[in-house]
Design an enzyme around this catalytic site. Sequence first.
Site, PDB file in Angstrom:
ATOM      1  N   GLY A  56     -13.673   5.068 -36.040  1.00 57.34           N
ATOM      2  CA  GLY A  56     -13.868   5.759 -37.403  1.00 57.34           C
ATOM      3  C   GLY A  56     -12.809   4.346 -37.819  1.00 57.34           C
ATOM      4  O   GLY A  56     -11.997   3.301 -36.974  1.00 57.34           O
ATOM      5  N   GLN A  71      -5.817   0.977 -43.075  1.00 61.27           N
ATOM      6  CA  GLN A  71      -6.472   0.519 -42.134  1.00 61.27           C
ATOM      7  C   GLN A  71      -6.583  -1.019 -42.665  1.00 61.27           C
ATOM      8  O   GLN A  71      -6.441  -2.286 -41.993  1.00 61.27           O
ATOM      9  CB  GLN A  71      -6.749   0.649 -40.935  1.00 61.27           C
ATOM     10  CG  GLN A  71      -6.394   1.630 -40.264  1.00 61.27           C
ATOM     11  CD  GLN A  71      -7.242   2.318 -39.640  1.00 61.27           C
ATOM     12  OE1 GLN A  71      -8.669   2.651 -39.609  1.00 61.27           O
ATOM     13  NE2 GLN A  71      -6.912   1.278 -38.437  1.00 61.27           N
ATOM     14  N   CYS A  95      -6.159   3.707 -31.442  1.00 59.19           N
ATOM     15  CA  CYS A  95      -6.366   2.982 -32.847  1.00 59.19           C
ATOM     16  C   CYS A  95      -6.431   1.250 -33.199  1.00 59.19           C
ATOM     17  O   CYS A  95      -5.649   0.536 -32.024  1.00 59.19           O
ATOM     18  CB  CYS A  95      -4.860   3.067 -33.438  1.00 59.19           C
ATOM     19  SG  CYS A  95      -4.665   3.334 -35.078  1.00 59.19           S
ATOM     20  N   LEU A  96      -7.071   0.818 -33.981  1.00 57.82           N
ATOM     21  CA  LEU A  96      -7.585  -0.255 -34.136  1.00 57.82           C
ATOM     22  C   LEU A  96      -6.298  -0.527 -35.202  1.00 57.82           C
ATOM     23  O   LEU A  96      -5.751  -2.335 -34.416  1.00 57.82           O
ATOM     24  CB  LEU A  96      -8.168  -0.525 -35.399  1.00 57.82           C
ATOM     25  CG  LEU A  96      -9.553  -0.119 -34.502  1.00 57.82           C
ATOM     26  CD1 LEU A  96     -10.735   0.021 -35.637  1.00 57.82           C
ATOM     27  CD2 LEU A  96     -10.751  -0.693 -33.767  1.00 57.82           C
ATOM     28  N   HIS A 125      -7.403  12.218 -36.931  1.00 63.14           N
ATOM     29  CA  HIS A 125      -6.832  10.984 -36.726  1.00 63.14           C
ATOM     30  C   HIS A 125      -6.877  10.128 -37.780  1.00 63.14           C
ATOM     31  O   HIS A 125      -5.493   9.298 -38.802  1.00 63.14           O
ATOM     32  CB  HIS A 125      -7.312  10.053 -35.427  1.00 63.14           C
ATOM     33  CG  HIS A 125      -7.361   8.405 -35.434  1.00 63.14           C
ATOM     34  ND1 HIS A 125      -6.400   7.905 -33.803  1.00 63.14           N
ATOM     35  CD2 HIS A 125      -7.071   7.624 -35.875  1.00 63.14           C
ATOM     36  CE1 HIS A 125      -5.795   6.714 -34.342  1.00 63.14           C
ATOM     37  NE2 HIS A 125      -6.336   6.158 -35.574  1.00 63.14           N
ATOM     38  N   GLU A 126      -7.909   9.695 -38.392  1.00 59.23           N
ATOM     39  CA  GLU A 126      -8.084   9.461 -39.709  1.00 59.23           C
ATOM     40  C   GLU A 126      -7.467  10.023 -41.172  1.00 59.23           C
ATOM     41  O   GLU A 126      -6.317   9.071 -41.950  1.00 59.23           O
ATOM     42  CB  GLU A 126      -9.585   8.992 -40.360  1.00 59.23           C
ATOM     43  CG  GLU A 126     -10.528   8.826 -39.351  1.00 59.23           C
ATOM     44  CD  GLU A 126      -9.924   7.193 -38.582  1.00 59.23           C
ATOM     45  OE1 GLU A 126      -9.580   6.751 -39.172  1.00 59.23           O
ATOM     46  OE2 GLU A 126     -10.456   6.768 -37.464  1.00 59.23           O
ATOM     47  N   HIS A 139      -3.875   8.397 -41.186  1.00 57.84           N
ATOM     48  CA  HIS A 139      -4.078   7.133 -41.622  1.00 57.84           C
ATOM     49  C   HIS A 139      -3.497   7.295 -43.616  1.00 57.84           C
ATOM     50  O   HIS A 139      -2.688   6.328 -43.800  1.00 57.84           O
ATOM     51  CB  HIS A 139      -5.002   6.340 -41.301  1.00 57.84           C
ATOM     52  CG  HIS A 139      -4.817   5.814 -40.417  1.00 57.84           C
ATOM     53  ND1 HIS A 139      -3.724   4.512 -39.492  1.00 57.84           N
ATOM     54  CD2 HIS A 139      -5.867   5.597 -39.424  1.00 57.84           C
ATOM     55  CE1 HIS A 139      -4.337   4.141 -38.553  1.00 57.84           C
ATOM     56  NE2 HIS A 139      -5.643   5.241 -37.984  1.00 57.84           N
TER      57      HIS A 139
HETATM   58  O1  GNR Z   1     -11.968   3.912 -32.555  1.00 57.88           O
HETATM   59  C1  GNR Z   1     -11.115   4.781 -32.175  1.00 57.88           C
HETATM   60  N1  GNR Z   1     -10.884   5.381 -31.358  1.00 57.88           N
HETATM   61  C2  GNR Z   1     -10.224   6.710 -30.903  1.00 57.88           C
HETATM   62  C3  GNR Z   1     -10.233   6.696 -29.896  1.00 57.88           C
HETATM   63  C4  GNR Z   1      -9.332   7.796 -29.485  1.00 57.88           C
HETATM   64  C5  GNR Z   1      -8.900   8.693 -30.949  1.00 57.88           C
HETATM   65  C6  GNR Z   1      -9.335   8.343 -32.048  1.00 57.88           C
HETATM   66  C7  GNR Z   1     -10.115   7.078 -32.341  1.00 57.88           C
HETATM   67  S1  GNR Z   1      -9.457   6.354 -33.800  1.00 57.88           S
HETATM   68  C8  GNR Z   1     -10.096   4.382 -33.568  1.00 57.88           C
HETATM   69  C9  GNR Z   1     -10.273   3.501 -34.928  1.00 57.88           C
HETATM   70  C10 GNR Z   1      -8.763   3.903 -35.287  1.00 57.88           C
HETATM   71  O2  GNR Z   1      -7.963   3.332 -34.990  1.00 57.88           O
HETATM   72  N2  GNR Z   1      -9.340   4.445 -36.898  1.00 57.88           N
HETATM   73  O3  GNR Z   1      -8.243   4.865 -37.390  1.00 57.88           O
HETATM   74 NI    NI Z   2      -5.899   4.625 -36.555  1.00 55.66          NI
END
Ligand code: GNR
Ligand code: NI
Length: 171
Positions: free
Chosen positions: A49, A54, A94-95, A136-137, A140
């Site tokens: 995601g 980001q 998270c990236l 999660h997104e 953000h």
């Molecule tokens: O790539 C991603 N893997 C992930 C693994 C577990 C829970 C959430 C994520 S999202 C993350 C990519 C990201 O940072 N999206 O904002």
């Molecule tokens: Ni993230």
Amino acid sequence: MTLLTILEFPDPRLRTKAQPVDPARIADPDFQTRLDDMFQTMYEAPGIGLAASQVDDHRRFMVIDTSEEKNQPLVFINPEIVKADGHQVYQEGCLSVPGIFADVTRADTITVKAYGRDGQAFELDADGLLAICIQHEMDHLEGKLFVDYLSALKREMVRKKLEKARRNSAA
Ligand code: GNR
Ligand code: NI
């Protein structure tokens, strides 16, 4: 297409609250190109995601693909959770917080309402990893990161670890 730069914790720009997209602008070529660039950046990272926040774009949209084959691209514009039930715990990453993983508790099943890249409103029921990723997104877009669910002490340890990793890779 363009690979976009992903902001990293503790960059203060990640704390920006994103503003709604005008649904009438979804069809604009610039916006459609931005969606393509987001997917390319997400797949290349690789991640499941990516929220616009980001890549320093503070509008309310995100791209997701939780499929194994990376052939189920999903776009959520102005997403809203209209129903949430239960709880699940998952070890998230998270990236924008590279190399850090921690358990986070989120809703187990959700119904999310959003606009798609065709400009049409839709509703989607999600569970499992997709439900986690959507939540999660959406965090953000509010300027929130998964490390915010940790204690202040652990978050400080994460900050120092990333600072050290960046120092070592810069050398
Ligand atoms: O790539 C991603 N893997 C992930 C693994 C577990 C829970 C959430 C994520 S999202 C993350 C990519 C990201 O940072 N999206 O904002
Ligand atoms: Ni993230």
